[in-house]
Scaffold this motif. Structure first.
Motif, short mmCIF file in Angstrom:
data_model
loop_
_atom_site.label_atom_id
_atom_site.label_comp_id
_atom_site.label_asym_id
_atom_site.label_seq_id
_atom_site.Cartn_x
_atom_site.Cartn_y
_atom_site.Cartn_z
N VAL A 1 0.84 -1.18 0.00
CA VAL A 1 0.00 0.00 0.00
C VAL A 1 0.88 1.24 0.00
O VAL A 1 2.07 1.18 0.34
CB VAL A 1 -0.94 0.05 1.22
N GLN A 2 0.29 2.35 -0.35
CA GLN A 2 1.00 3.61 -0.26
C GLN A 2 0.85 4.20 1.14
O GLN A 2 -0.09 3.86 1.88
CB GLN A 2 0.45 4.59 -1.31
N ALA A 3 1.77 5.05 1.50
CA ALA A 3 1.70 5.70 2.80
C ALA A 3 0.35 6.39 2.97
O ALA A 3 -0.17 7.01 2.04
CB ALA A 3 2.83 6.72 2.92
N GLY A 4 -0.20 6.23 4.17
CA GLY A 4 -1.51 6.78 4.45
C GLY A 4 -2.63 5.79 4.24
O GLY A 4 -3.78 6.04 4.65
N GLY A 5 -2.32 4.66 3.62
CA GLY A 5 -3.33 3.65 3.34
C GLY A 5 -3.60 2.76 4.53
O GLY A 5 -3.05 2.94 5.63
N SER A 6 -4.47 1.77 4.30
CA SER A 6 -4.89 0.86 5.36
C SER A 6 -4.82 -0.58 4.90
O SER A 6 -4.94 -0.87 3.70
CB SER A 6 -6.33 1.17 5.79
N LEU A 7 -4.64 -1.46 5.85
CA LEU A 7 -4.71 -2.90 5.62
C LEU A 7 -5.31 -3.54 6.86
O LEU A 7 -5.19 -3.01 7.97
CB LEU A 7 -3.32 -3.50 5.39
N ARG A 8 -5.95 -4.68 6.66
CA ARG A 8 -6.43 -5.46 7.79
C ARG A 8 -5.85 -6.86 7.70
O ARG A 8 -6.07 -7.58 6.72
CB ARG A 8 -7.96 -5.54 7.83
N LEU A 9 -5.12 -7.23 8.73
CA LEU A 9 -4.55 -8.56 8.82
C LEU A 9 -5.50 -9.48 9.58
O LEU A 9 -6.21 -9.04 10.49
CB LEU A 9 -3.19 -8.52 9.52
N SER A 10 -5.47 -10.74 9.23
CA SER A 10 -6.29 -11.75 9.90
C SER A 10 -5.41 -12.88 10.41
O SER A 10 -4.38 -13.19 9.80
CB SER A 10 -7.33 -12.32 8.94
N CYS A 11 -5.85 -13.50 11.49
CA CYS A 11 -5.14 -14.64 12.05
C CYS A 11 -6.19 -15.66 12.48
O CYS A 11 -6.91 -15.44 13.46
CB CYS A 11 -4.29 -14.21 13.23
N ALA A 12 -6.28 -16.73 11.74
CA ALA A 12 -7.25 -17.78 12.03
C ALA A 12 -6.59 -18.88 12.85
O ALA A 12 -5.54 -19.39 12.47
CB ALA A 12 -7.81 -18.35 10.74
N ALA A 13 -7.21 -19.24 13.97
CA ALA A 13 -6.65 -20.23 14.87
C ALA A 13 -7.35 -21.57 14.72
O ALA A 13 -8.58 -21.62 14.62
CB ALA A 13 -6.78 -19.76 16.30
N SER A 14 -6.54 -22.62 14.71
CA SER A 14 -7.09 -23.98 14.66
C SER A 14 -6.49 -24.80 15.79
O SER A 14 -5.29 -24.76 16.02
CB SER A 14 -6.73 -24.65 13.33
N GLU A 15 -7.34 -25.54 16.48
CA GLU A 15 -6.90 -26.43 17.55
C GLU A 15 -6.13 -25.71 18.65
O GLU A 15 -5.23 -26.29 19.28
CB GLU A 15 -6.04 -27.56 16.98
N ILE A 16 -6.44 -24.45 18.86
CA ILE A 16 -5.82 -23.66 19.92
C ILE A 16 -6.93 -23.08 20.77
O ILE A 16 -7.88 -22.53 20.22
CB ILE A 16 -4.95 -22.52 19.35
N PRO A 17 -6.85 -23.24 22.09
CA PRO A 17 -7.90 -22.67 22.95
C PRO A 17 -7.94 -21.16 22.84
O PRO A 17 -6.99 -20.48 23.25
CB PRO A 17 -7.50 -23.13 24.36
N TYR A 18 -8.99 -20.63 22.25
CA TYR A 18 -9.01 -19.20 21.97
C TYR A 18 -9.25 -18.37 23.21
O TYR A 18 -8.63 -17.33 23.41
CB TYR A 18 -10.09 -18.91 20.92
N SER A 19 -10.14 -18.83 24.04
CA SER A 19 -10.49 -18.02 25.20
C SER A 19 -9.40 -18.09 26.26
O SER A 19 -8.68 -19.09 26.37
CB SER A 19 -11.83 -18.48 25.78
N ARG A 20 -9.29 -17.04 27.05
CA ARG A 20 -8.32 -16.94 28.14
C ARG A 20 -6.88 -17.19 27.66
O ARG A 20 -6.09 -17.86 28.31
CB ARG A 20 -8.67 -17.90 29.27
N TYR A 21 -6.60 -16.67 26.51
CA TYR A 21 -5.27 -16.75 25.95
C TYR A 21 -4.81 -15.34 25.60
O TYR A 21 -5.62 -14.45 25.36
CB TYR A 21 -5.29 -17.60 24.66
N TRP A 22 -3.51 -15.16 25.57
CA TRP A 22 -2.91 -13.92 25.09
C TRP A 22 -2.64 -14.07 23.60
O TRP A 22 -2.02 -15.05 23.18
CB TRP A 22 -1.62 -13.63 25.84
#
Length: 126
Positions: A12-33
């Motif tokens: 992207v050019q300076a000033g632009g935006s992006l959204r990163l995603s992180c999909a978790a599998s087989e990892i306890p999502y709750s009460r995790y950092w």
């Protein structure tokens, strides 16, 4: 098999935006950092932001405060990083990571994060 799949990087050019995603599998999502880290060419990896899913507590590196926002979708075990007002110094490989506990005040201590994504590249041009 426990796995983090991070995606969403791009150029992207300076000033632009992006959204990163992180999909978790087989990892306890709750009460995790859950964290986002980045490593620029020739530099050490650094913490960007972390969130504790038990209380939705968030911490940000000073360099991204006010520009980046971490969020989560608990229904899909997906972590997001919305990056706005991007600057060339944000160019780096971005990694998501997860761990069951961190030391108080040491939110970006990498040894506490036991799961890591493969990384997604972000390039910001001037």
């Amino acid at each position: 098999q426990a796995q983090l799949d991070d995606s969403g990087g791009g150029s992207v050019q300076a000033g632009g935006s992006l959204r990163l995603s992180c999909a978790a599998s087989e990892i306890p999502y709750s009460r995790y950092w859950w964290g986002w880290f980045r490593q620029a060419p020739g530099k050490e990896r650094e913490g960007v932001t972390v969130i504790y899913t038990g209380t939705n507590t968030e911490y940000y590196a000073d360099s991204v405060k006010g520009r980046f926002t971490v969020s989560q979708d608990k229904s899909t075990n997906t972590l997001y990083l919305q990056m706005n007002s991007l600057a060339p110094e944000d160019t780096a490989m971005y990694y998501c990571a997860a761990g069951p506990s961190v030391r108080d005040g040491h939110w970006f201590e990498e040894s506490k994060y036991i799961y890591w994504g493969q990384g997604t590249q972000v390039v910001v041009s001037a």
